[in-house]
Structure formats: C-alpha cells, structure tokens
Scaffold this motif. Structure first.
Motif, PDB file in Angstrom:
ATOM      1  N   VAL A   1       0.777  -1.331  -0.237  1.00  0.00           N
ATOM      2  CA  VAL A   1      -0.055  -0.059  -0.242  1.00  0.00           C
ATOM      3  C   VAL A   1       0.966   0.917  -0.090  1.00  0.00           C
ATOM      4  CG1 VAL A   1      -1.457   1.152   1.554  1.00  0.00           C
ATOM      5  CG2 VAL A   1      -1.469  -1.269   1.010  1.00  0.00           C
ATOM      6  N   ARG A   2       1.745   0.827   0.882  1.00  0.00           N
ATOM      7  CA  ARG A   2       2.987   2.120   0.734  1.00  0.00           C
ATOM      8  C   ARG A   2       3.345   2.893   0.010  1.00  0.00           C
ATOM      9  NH1 ARG A   2       3.183   0.865   6.627  1.00  0.00           N
ATOM     10  NH2 ARG A   2       4.819  -1.113   6.307  1.00  0.00           N
ATOM     11  N   ASP A   3       4.183   1.392  -0.907  1.00  0.00           N
ATOM     12  CA  ASP A   3       4.401   1.811  -2.552  1.00  0.00           C
ATOM     13  C   ASP A   3       3.710   2.585  -3.446  1.00  0.00           C
ATOM     14  OD1 ASP A   3       6.779   0.630  -1.066  1.00  0.00           O
ATOM     15  OD2 ASP A   3       6.609  -1.373  -0.959  1.00  0.00           O
ATOM     16  N   VAL A   4       2.620   1.450  -3.502  1.00  0.00           N
ATOM     17  CA  VAL A   4       1.636   1.827  -4.540  1.00  0.00           C
ATOM     18  C   VAL A   4       1.094   3.782  -4.660  1.00  0.00           C
ATOM     19  CG1 VAL A   4      -0.790   1.279  -4.062  1.00  0.00           C
ATOM     20  CG2 VAL A   4       0.063   1.060  -6.685  1.00  0.00           C
ATOM     21  N   VAL A   5       1.396   3.983  -3.393  1.00  0.00           N
ATOM     22  CA  VAL A   5       0.807   5.436  -3.032  1.00  0.00           C
ATOM     23  C   VAL A   5       2.154   6.443  -2.667  1.00  0.00           C
ATOM     24  CG1 VAL A   5       0.212   6.452  -1.390  1.00  0.00           C
ATOM     25  CG2 VAL A   5      -0.913   5.039  -1.421  1.00  0.00           C
ATOM     26  N   ALA A   6       3.111   5.792  -3.011  1.00  0.00           N
ATOM     27  CA  ALA A   6       4.217   6.928  -2.938  1.00  0.00           C
ATOM     28  C   ALA A   6       4.103   6.546  -4.882  1.00  0.00           C
ATOM     29  CB  ALA A   6       5.758   5.808  -2.511  1.00  0.00           C
ATOM     30  N   PHE A   7       4.099   5.978  -5.356  1.00  0.00           N
ATOM     31  CA  PHE A   7       4.567   5.421  -6.783  1.00  0.00           C
ATOM     32  C   PHE A   7       3.063   7.101  -7.670  1.00  0.00           C
ATOM     33  CE2 PHE A   7       2.861   5.276 -11.531  1.00  0.00           C
ATOM     34  CZ  PHE A   7       4.153   5.178 -11.684  1.00  0.00           C
ATOM     35  N   VAL A   8       1.985   6.702  -6.725  1.00  0.00           N
ATOM     36  CA  VAL A   8       0.884   7.594  -7.417  1.00  0.00           C
ATOM     37  C   VAL A   8       1.278   9.236  -6.988  1.00  0.00           C
ATOM     38  CG1 VAL A   8      -1.376   8.222  -6.914  1.00  0.00           C
ATOM     39  CG2 VAL A   8      -0.901   6.043  -7.389  1.00  0.00           C
ATOM     40  N   GLN A   9       2.169   9.261  -5.521  1.00  0.00           N
ATOM     41  CA  GLN A   9       3.129  11.124  -5.718  1.00  0.00           C
ATOM     42  C   GLN A   9       3.615  11.370  -6.871  1.00  0.00           C
ATOM     43  OE1 GLN A   9       1.396  12.793  -2.770  1.00  0.00           O
ATOM     44  NE2 GLN A   9      -0.366  10.448  -2.939  1.00  0.00           N
ATOM     45  N   THR A  10       4.340  10.280  -7.840  1.00  0.00           N
ATOM     46  CA  THR A  10       4.989  11.054  -8.757  1.00  0.00           C
ATOM     47  C   THR A  10       4.291  11.611  -9.861  1.00  0.00           C
ATOM     48  OG1 THR A  10       5.420   8.591  -9.490  1.00  0.00           O
ATOM     49  CG2 THR A  10       6.859   9.631  -7.700  1.00  0.00           C
ATOM     50  N   LEU A  11       2.550  10.979  -9.828  1.00  0.00           N
ATOM     51  CA  LEU A  11       2.315  11.388 -11.002  1.00  0.00           C
ATOM     52  C   LEU A  11       1.216  12.918 -11.219  1.00  0.00           C
ATOM     53  CD1 LEU A  11       0.232   7.426 -10.999  1.00  0.00           C
ATOM     54  CD2 LEU A  11       1.799   8.863 -12.184  1.00  0.00           C
ATOM     55  N   SER A  12       1.099  13.576 -12.033  1.00  0.00           N
ATOM     56  CA  SER A  12       0.564  14.672 -12.880  1.00  0.00           C
ATOM     57  C   SER A  12      -0.547  14.780 -12.834  1.00  0.00           C
ATOM     58  CB  SER A  12       1.868  14.984 -13.547  1.00  0.00           C
ATOM     59  OG  SER A  12       1.442  14.031 -14.610  1.00  0.00           O
ATOM     60  N   GLY A  13      -1.208  13.752 -12.876  1.00  0.00           N
ATOM     61  CA  GLY A  13      -2.840  14.368 -13.611  1.00  0.00           C
ATOM     62  C   GLY A  13      -2.936  14.839 -14.828  1.00  0.00           C
ATOM     63  N   ARG A  14      -4.305  15.114 -14.396  1.00  0.00           N
ATOM     64  CA  ARG A  14      -4.506  16.422 -15.944  1.00  0.00           C
ATOM     65  C   ARG A  14      -5.583  17.058 -15.171  1.00  0.00           C
ATOM     66  NH1 ARG A  14      -4.566  11.064 -20.248  1.00  0.00           N
ATOM     67  NH2 ARG A  14      -2.388  11.327 -19.944  1.00  0.00           N
ATOM     68  N   GLU A  15      -5.524  18.398 -16.527  1.00  0.00           N
ATOM     69  CA  GLU A  15      -6.671  19.125 -16.016  1.00  0.00           C
ATOM     70  C   GLU A  15      -8.128  19.086 -16.153  1.00  0.00           C
ATOM     71  OE1 GLU A  15      -6.946  24.264 -16.370  1.00  0.00           O
ATOM     72  OE2 GLU A  15      -5.479  22.678 -17.527  1.00  0.00           O
ATOM     73  N   LYS A  16      -8.610  19.312 -15.283  1.00  0.00           N
ATOM     74  CA  LYS A  16     -10.149  19.232 -15.692  1.00  0.00           C
ATOM     75  C   LYS A  16     -11.032  20.381 -16.325  1.00  0.00           C
ATOM     76  CE  LYS A  16      -9.296  14.692 -13.062  1.00  0.00           C
ATOM     77  NZ  LYS A  16      -9.086  14.327 -14.416  1.00  0.00           N
ATOM     78  N   THR A  17     -11.894  19.366 -16.915  1.00  0.00           N
ATOM     79  CA  THR A  17     -12.441  20.487 -17.346  1.00  0.00           C
ATOM     80  C   THR A  17     -14.090  20.136 -16.812  1.00  0.00           C
ATOM     81  OG1 THR A  17     -14.149  18.346 -19.023  1.00  0.00           O
ATOM     82  CG2 THR A  17     -12.241  20.189 -20.184  1.00  0.00           C
ATOM     83  N   ALA A  18     -15.693  21.025 -16.830  1.00  0.00           N
ATOM     84  CA  ALA A  18     -16.726  20.616 -16.145  1.00  0.00           C
ATOM     85  C   ALA A  18     -17.958  20.503 -16.464  1.00  0.00           C
ATOM     86  CB  ALA A  18     -17.717  22.610 -15.892  1.00  0.00           C
ATOM     87  N   SER A  19     -18.435  19.371 -15.998  1.00  0.00           N
ATOM     88  CA  SER A  19     -19.274  18.278 -16.730  1.00  0.00           C
ATOM     89  C   SER A  19     -21.037  18.425 -16.038  1.00  0.00           C
ATOM     90  CB  SER A  19     -18.718  16.893 -16.263  1.00  0.00           C
ATOM     91  OG  SER A  19     -18.919  16.202 -15.525  1.00  0.00           O
ATOM     92  N   ILE A  20     -21.038  19.307 -15.686  1.00  0.00           N
ATOM     93  CA  ILE A  20     -22.212  19.874 -14.552  1.00  0.00           C
ATOM     94  C   ILE A  20     -22.124  20.931 -14.601  1.00  0.00           C
ATOM     95  CG2 ILE A  20     -21.927  17.279 -13.039  1.00  0.00           C
ATOM     96  CD1 ILE A  20     -21.310  19.034 -10.698  1.00  0.00           C
ATOM     97  N   GLN A  21     -23.697  20.994 -14.173  1.00  0.00           N
ATOM     98  CA  GLN A  21     -24.096  23.062 -13.981  1.00  0.00           C
ATOM     99  C   GLN A  21     -24.637  23.209 -12.356  1.00  0.00           C
ATOM    100  OE1 GLN A  21     -26.725  23.818 -17.715  1.00  0.00           O
ATOM    101  NE2 GLN A  21     -24.536  24.118 -18.546  1.00  0.00           N
ATOM    102  N   GLY A  22     -24.916  24.411 -11.668  1.00  0.00           N
ATOM    103  CA  GLY A  22     -25.293  24.681 -10.916  1.00  0.00           C
ATOM    104  C   GLY A  22     -24.920  25.870 -10.673  1.00  0.00           C
ATOM    105  N   ASN A  23     -25.664  26.499  -9.349  1.00  0.00           N
ATOM    106  CA  ASN A  23     -25.211  27.655  -9.058  1.00  0.00           C
ATOM    107  C   ASN A  23     -23.868  28.407  -7.928  1.00  0.00           C
ATOM    108  OD1 ASN A  23     -26.027  30.246  -8.103  1.00  0.00           O
ATOM    109  ND2 ASN A  23     -27.782  30.563  -7.513  1.00  0.00           N
TER     110      ASN A  23
END
Length: 224
Positions: free
Chosen positions: A116-138
């Motif tokens: 668990v610690r190992d895979v979490v440590a690897f995830v910390q190196t990932l950059s992800g991607r910018e999100k786009t809105a898919s819902i509407q609201g106030n």
C-alpha cells in the motif's frame, strides 16, 4: 603479581552490576520504542500501479467510464487510508455500490501494508490532468453551502490531515457528485469502524437536495 590481578578482578566485578544494569535499561528503552514504519518505495509501487492504471490512467487522471477518480495530487495519507478501508471492508461492501466493490477487489490485490505504501508513493509522482466541467449549478449558492465544508476541507478545498479531510480541489466534478450521493443514500460512510466516513455522511445532511449537491460541486470546481 597475583595480588595485583586479584585487585583488578575485584574492581571489574564491583562495577559489573552497574554495567549490566545500564545495558538492561538501554535494552528495555530500545524495546519500548515503536518501530518506525518503512516508507513507500515508488519504484516498487510502479510495478503495482500497472493494474491500477487500467482505470485510473497512466497519469492518475481517472476515468469516468470506469468510475475511477483522479488520484494524482491527492494526499498520501488519504490515499493510504482509503486503500486500507477498502482492504478491511470498511468501504466497498455496501449493497449496490458497484464501483466501490470493484475498487475493493483491486485493493485486495495489494498483499500487505508495505505494498500500500509503495503504490501510494508512486502515485505521488504522477501529474494528473486538468479537469473540465461536466455539470451545471449555481456557484454562488454553492459557495454559501461550502462555508460549512471549509471548516475541515479548507477555504480552497485543499484538504486538512488534522481533520481527516481530503483534497477536493482539482477532483472531477462527476466523482464529487457521486460520492456525495453515496454518503447521503448510505452506500458510503456507514460502517461502524469508519469514523471519518460516518462524520462526512452526517455532514451531507446540509445538502437538502440534488441541486444543492450540484451547486456546491460547481463552486469547488471554480476554486483557484
């Protein structure tokens, strides 16, 4: 010569109890110290993540079709806690929680706490991607609701380990909506051993209806 040796020997024997006592005290002190958990190894985690990326993506960006959230950018302590919850059955066991059950099965492939610690440590190196809105609201109305959430999650929704509150800023809006709905309908946060889940489930009482859910998520999506 014999007398001199006898005197030296007597001196050694006279100090031995104190030496042994000090050694025993040091051993007891050492034994009383809890062993520090080993840190995660991102290289070992890279191999484990090969299965995770099927749903969460190469960059940890998530995949709506797979029901997988973005995990890149999320705090290591929170990812660790959720993996532990899935493995222990505190999450992913509720009737009708298809994606939760799927994730629990994946978490069970991690053989031990070190994995668990190992895979979490690897995830910390990932950059992800910018999100786009898919819902509407106030967003303005959502901001009024969020004042209560900010107590734990922070003004910019970046999370707070002290309160066990994860980062929300940057997470996909569809995922936040789904989790708030699960917390409201009992699919998440109802296991008696899941203290943080129970706490969050009770807070969702602030959301009167689906529109409130949409509004607060839209507000979070607009945070810097």
């Amino acid at each position: 010569m014999v007398i001199a040796r006898a005197i030296i020997l007597a001196g050694i024997l006279s100090t031995a109890p104190a030496v042994f006592a000090d050694a025993e005290e040091q051993a007891d002190h050492t034994a009383a110290q809890p062993a520090e958990p080993s840190r995660g190894n991102p290289e070992a985690g890279r191999a484990l993540y090969q299965l995770c990326k099927t749903c969460h993506g190469e960059a940890g960006e998530g995949n709506q079709k797979q029901g997988a959230p973005q995990i890149a950018g999320q705090a290591d302590w929170y990812l660790t806690r959720q993996l532990e919850n899935f493995r222990a059955g505190l999450r992913g066991n509720a009737s009708g929680d298809v994606f939760g059950a799927q994730m629990r099965g994946m978490a069970m492939t991690l053989p031990n706490d070190q994995a668990v610690r190992d895979v979490v440590a690897f995830v910390q190196t990932l950059s992800g991607r910018e999100k786009t809105a898919s819902i509407q609201g106030n967003a303005e109305h959502g901001g009024e609701i969020y004042r209560q959430c900010a107590t734990c999650h922070g003004d910019e929704a970046r999370g707070n380990e002290l309160f066990g509150a994860p980062r929300l800023n940057g997470q996909a809006d569809w995922y936040l909506v789904r989790q708030l709905e699960k917390l409201k309908n009992g699919m998440r946060g109802r296991h008696p051993a899941d203290d943080r889940g129970l706490q969050m489930a009770s807070v969702t009482a602030l959301l009167a209806d689906d529109q409130d859910v949409m509004d607060v998520v839209v507000y979070i999506g607009n945070l810097p």
